[in-house]
Design a protein around this motif. Structure first.
Motif, mmCIF file in Angstrom:
data_model
loop_
_atom_site.group_PDB
_atom_site.id
_atom_site.type_symbol
_atom_site.label_atom_id
_atom_site.label_comp_id
_atom_site.label_asym_id
_atom_site.label_seq_id
_atom_site.Cartn_x
_atom_site.Cartn_y
_atom_site.Cartn_z
ATOM 1 N N PRO A 124 -2.457 3.046 -0.135
ATOM 2 C CA PRO A 124 -3.372 2.162 -0.877
ATOM 3 C C PRO A 124 -2.627 1.147 -1.752
ATOM 4 N N THR A 125 -1.542 1.598 -2.395
ATOM 5 C CA THR A 125 -0.755 0.682 -3.232
ATOM 6 C C THR A 125 -0.191 -0.455 -2.380
ATOM 7 N N ILE A 126 0.408 -0.092 -1.260
ATOM 8 C CA ILE A 126 1.027 -1.117 -0.402
ATOM 9 C C ILE A 126 -0.029 -2.094 0.100
ATOM 10 N N ARG A 127 -1.153 -1.574 0.568
ATOM 11 C CA ARG A 127 -2.201 -2.463 1.093
ATOM 12 C C ARG A 127 -2.733 -3.378 0.001
ATOM 13 N N HIS A 128 -2.921 -2.830 -1.200
ATOM 14 C CA HIS A 128 -3.421 -3.653 -2.310
ATOM 15 C C HIS A 128 -2.413 -4.746 -2.662
ATOM 16 N N GLU A 129 -1.150 -4.359 -2.725
ATOM 17 C CA GLU A 129 -0.103 -5.313 -3.099
ATOM 18 C C GLU A 129 0.104 -6.410 -2.050
ATOM 19 N N LEU A 130 -0.338 -6.150 -0.827
ATOM 20 C CA LEU A 130 -0.162 -7.128 0.258
ATOM 21 C C LEU A 130 -1.307 -8.129 0.326
ATOM 22 N N GLU A 131 -2.143 -8.177 -0.730
ATOM 23 C CA GLU A 131 -3.323 -9.034 -0.614
ATOM 24 C C GLU A 131 -2.983 -10.514 -0.503
ATOM 25 N N GLY A 132 -1.788 -10.878 -0.895
ATOM 26 C CA GLY A 132 -1.395 -12.289 -0.783
ATOM 27 C C GLY A 132 -0.557 -12.600 0.430
ATOM 28 N N ASN A 133 -0.498 -11.688 1.385
ATOM 29 C CA ASN A 133 0.265 -11.911 2.614
ATOM 30 C C ASN A 133 -0.613 -11.634 3.829
ATOM 31 N N ILE A 134 -0.732 -12.627 4.672
ATOM 32 C CA ILE A 134 -1.617 -12.483 5.822
ATOM 33 C C ILE A 134 -0.808 -12.386 7.112
ATOM 34 N N CYS A 135 -1.187 -11.422 7.948
ATOM 35 C CA CYS A 135 -0.582 -11.263 9.281
ATOM 36 C C CYS A 135 -1.703 -11.346 10.305
ATOM 37 N N ARG A 136 -1.504 -12.157 11.338
ATOM 38 C CA ARG A 136 -2.569 -12.316 12.329
ATOM 39 C C ARG A 136 -2.320 -11.492 13.594
ATOM 40 N N CYS A 137 -1.207 -10.732 13.641
ATOM 41 C CA CYS A 137 -0.916 -9.970 14.852
ATOM 42 C C CYS A 137 -1.126 -8.472 14.700
ATOM 43 N N THR A 138 -0.498 -7.905 13.691
ATOM 44 C CA THR A 138 -0.256 -6.460 13.713
ATOM 45 C C THR A 138 -1.439 -5.600 13.298
ATOM 46 N N GLY A 139 -2.402 -6.162 12.565
ATOM 47 C CA GLY A 139 -3.419 -5.303 11.966
ATOM 48 C C GLY A 139 -2.862 -4.540 10.778
ATOM 49 N N TYR A 140 -1.674 -4.915 10.333
ATOM 50 C CA TYR A 140 -1.034 -4.419 9.097
ATOM 51 C C TYR A 140 -0.507 -2.988 9.170
ATOM 52 N N HIS A 141 -0.999 -2.185 10.089
ATOM 53 C CA HIS A 141 -0.682 -0.760 10.041
ATOM 54 C C HIS A 141 0.832 -0.516 10.020
ATOM 55 N N ASN A 142 1.536 -1.152 10.951
ATOM 56 C CA ASN A 142 2.984 -0.926 11.012
ATOM 57 C C ASN A 142 3.737 -1.627 9.886
ATOM 58 N N ILE A 143 3.121 -2.647 9.317
ATOM 59 C CA ILE A 143 3.752 -3.293 8.156
ATOM 60 C C ILE A 143 3.732 -2.315 6.979
ATOM 61 N N VAL A 144 2.599 -1.657 6.797
ATOM 62 C CA VAL A 144 2.475 -0.689 5.708
ATOM 63 C C VAL A 144 3.489 0.445 5.913
ATOM 64 N N LYS A 145 3.578 0.921 7.147
ATOM 65 C CA LYS A 145 4.562 1.979 7.469
ATOM 66 C C LYS A 145 5.984 1.513 7.159
ATOM 67 N N SER A 146 6.281 0.285 7.583
ATOM 68 C CA SER A 146 7.628 -0.262 7.378
ATOM 69 C C SER A 146 7.974 -0.329 5.898
ATOM 70 N N ILE A 147 7.003 -0.785 5.098
ATOM 71 C CA ILE A 147 7.287 -0.957 3.668
ATOM 72 C C ILE A 147 7.509 0.396 2.992
ATOM 73 N N ALA A 148 6.689 1.389 3.364
ATOM 74 C CA ALA A 148 6.880 2.725 2.783
ATOM 75 C C ALA A 148 8.275 3.254 3.123
ATOM 76 N N ALA A 149 8.672 3.061 4.379
ATOM 77 C CA ALA A 149 9.998 3.543 4.809
ATOM 78 C C ALA A 149 11.111 2.739 4.144
ATOM 79 N N GLY A 150 10.943 1.420 4.101
ATOM 80 C CA GLY A 150 11.956 0.550 3.493
ATOM 81 C C GLY A 150 12.134 0.854 2.015
ATOM 82 N N ALA A 151 11.011 1.129 1.339
ATOM 83 C CA ALA A 151 11.071 1.431 -0.100
ATOM 84 C C ALA A 151 11.926 2.668 -0.338
ATOM 85 N N LYS A 152 11.721 3.675 0.504
ATOM 86 C CA LYS A 152 12.527 4.916 0.371
ATOM 87 C C LYS A 152 13.998 4.629 0.658
ATOM 88 N N ALA A 153 14.224 3.836 1.720
ATOM 89 C CA ALA A 153 15.606 3.548 2.116
ATOM 90 C C ALA A 153 16.359 2.740 1.062
#
Lengths: 155, 275
Positions: A124-153
């Protein structure tokens, strides 16, 4: 044309800029750093997000001269010594992009998010924080996954 | 966008003088409205007076007695994340966190939002809904006398907002129905209760900008609860009507958002409502 100087990705730079030259034009046309994209040009899509003095901003909504003397970080400044930044690596690993147009802005926003919110980011945090970034391909799901993983890394 | 000359005053007095002398001069604060407007050629100032060189002098958040005083160049992100605001006026921090998106909130300023008085902006609702005092280089205005209609305020051409003082309220809440594309308020309602003074301020809906709803305020005097507003409506006359929503739709939303804002105000007052 007047000159504007700043530090971009660790380098002191100077390039021509009109009063009306936007920061994103300065980066792309003045410095040939074309990783920062122009999507909507109306402050909505976030493809142009860069960091100015450590904070994410939309480079299409700031004049180049407003960044005079400031420190700017663009997508080109993330990889070090030929090695992808952990957030870039996470997007690659998690298929966080399709066409890739929004990706530089997504990644710059993601890094800013980690700087402000830490390394343990829930969906929910990642999705909320992404409100100013629009993607027309992915449906965001993998972007959210990527950010969670990247944040840990990045920890 | 048409070209222009820019100026970077290093003091407030110098900035005021420039605004007085230069032709077609506009203040640049955060630029999150001015720059898009200039791109669309809705604004074409000959001169832009940038306040960022004096941003430090005009920024900051301070608890002063029973008020929170916020410098005009304070960014939305700083208000949203301020411990002082979150503790003493959580509705205001909540509202600031709803403006635009994270990158916009890093640039946009409270003074810029109030001076621009966009009919769909959030801050005018907070200022009117809390009875704020707007301080300028020439004096001060009560919020009730500051907003004069669409993009119109009491500010003179060479007058600059310096700070805004928000009185602490016993209860305060804000609720906003967003335009899905722009994130601006299609309708936003700010409610507050301070002693016996109740305020209900509406943004986004009115064709003449932010306004108060006396009938709602009267109803909330008896009991500050969403139930007090049940069945109450406001007329559709004077509401905005456009592709995003008809006047009737907006009038209906005012009631819905007001009830939700009261609920949120009660939650904030009970130490809940953080999300």
């Amino acid at each position: 044309m007047p000159k504007v100087s700043m530090t971009v990705n660790g380098n002191a730079v100077t390039a021509d800029a009109d009063a009306r030259t936007l920061l994103v034009q300065y980066l792309r046309e003045g410095l040939r750093l074309t990783g920062t994209h122009v999507g909507c040009d109306t402050s909505q899509c976030g493809a142009c997000v860069v960091h100015v003095d450590g904070k994410a901003v939309k480079a299409c909504t700031m004049f180049a001269w407003e960044a005079e003397g400031k420190t700017v970080l663009t997508i080109e400044g993330l990889a070090q010594n030929g090695k992808l930044h952990p957030m870039q690596e996470a997007f690659r690993e998690n298929h966080g992009l399709q066409c890739g147009f929004c990706t530089p802005g997504m990644i710059m926003t993601a890094v800013d998010m980690v700087n402000r919110k830490g390394h343990d980011l829930d969906d929910p945090t990642i999705r909320h924080e992404l409100e100013g970034n629009i993607c027309r391909c992915t449906g965001y799901h993998n972007i959210v996954k990527s950010i969670a993983a990247g944040a840990k890394a990045m920890a | 966008m048409y070209n222009f000359a820019f100026h970077r005053p290093t003091g407030l007095r110098q900035a005021s003088n420039m605004l007085g002398k230069l032709e077609e001069a506009k203040i640049l604060a955060g630029g999150q409205t001015l720059i898009p407007t200039m791109k669309l050629r809705l604004a074409s100032p000959g001169n832009v007076v940038d306040l960022n060189a004096i941003a430090d002098e005009l920024s900051g958040i301070e608890l002063k007695g029973r008020s929170i005083v916020i410098g005009a160049m304070t960014r939305h992100a700083d208000v949203a994340n301020s411990d002082v605001v979150k503790q003493h006026l959580p509705a205001l921090a909540y509202l600031a966190g709803l403006v635009g998106d994270p990158a916009v909130r890093h640039r946009g300023t409270i003074g810029g939002s109030l001076a621009n008085n966009d009919p769909n902006a959030d801050y005018p609702a907070a200022a009117l809904g809390l009875g704020a005092t707007i301080h300028t280089t020439k004096g001060k205005y009560e919020a009730d006398n500051f907003f004069k209609g669409l993009f119109e305020t009491a500010l003179g051409a060479d007058e600059i907002i310096t700070k805004v003082s928000f009185p602490l309220a016993k209860k305060a809440g804000y609720e906003k129905f967003r335009n899905q594309a722009s994130r601006f308020a299609l309708v936003g309602v700010f409610v507050s209760k301070r002693g016996s003074e109740i305020r209900v301020a509406v943004t986004g809906a009115g064709s003449n900008g932010v306004f108060r709803v006396a009938s709602f305020e009267e109803a909330l005097k008896k009991r500050f609860a969403p139930k007090s507003l049940e069945g109450l409506t406001i007329p559709a006359t004077g509401m905005n009507s456009d592709i995003h929503g008809s006047a009737e739709y907006r009038a209906h939303l005012v009631g819905v958002m007001a009830r939700r804002a009261v609920t949120r105000a009660n939650e904030f007052a009970a130490g809940e409502g953080e999300d």
